[in-house]
Design a protein around this motif. Structure first.
Motif: not given
Length: 81
Positions: A10-12, A33-35, A38-42
């Motif tokens: 959702x944040x991505x 960069x934040x997106x 977030x993608x890497x974390x997901x």
């Protein structure tokens, strides 16, 4: 874990949407960069939830490694000194 995965996705999406609307280069860059983070974390959460030894798990691990290399090599602010 599904809750965390959904939240990172959702944040991505939110960051990508806001980056597309942003008129400031530095803001767009930060949101992208934040997106990406977030993608890497997901992706990491998804990879951990798969049973070990599967082909999909190996592909995911390779994807994560390549994504981390790509993001670290292009992870500069673009500011002029």
């Amino acid at each position: 874990m599904n809750r965390e995965l959904r939240e990172f996705r959702r944040l991505e999406r939110l960051c990508l949407e806001q980056a597309a609307l942003s008129t400031l280069d530095w803001a767009r860059s930060g949101l992208l960069k934040v997106a990406n983070d977030c993608r890497l974390a997901a992706d990491t959460i998804e990879a951990r939830s798969r049973p070990p030894g599967t082909f999909a798990g190996a592909v995911q691990a390779l994807r994560l490694a390549l994504g981390a290399m790509r993001s670290s090599s292009g992870h500069h602010s673009g500011r002029r000194h």
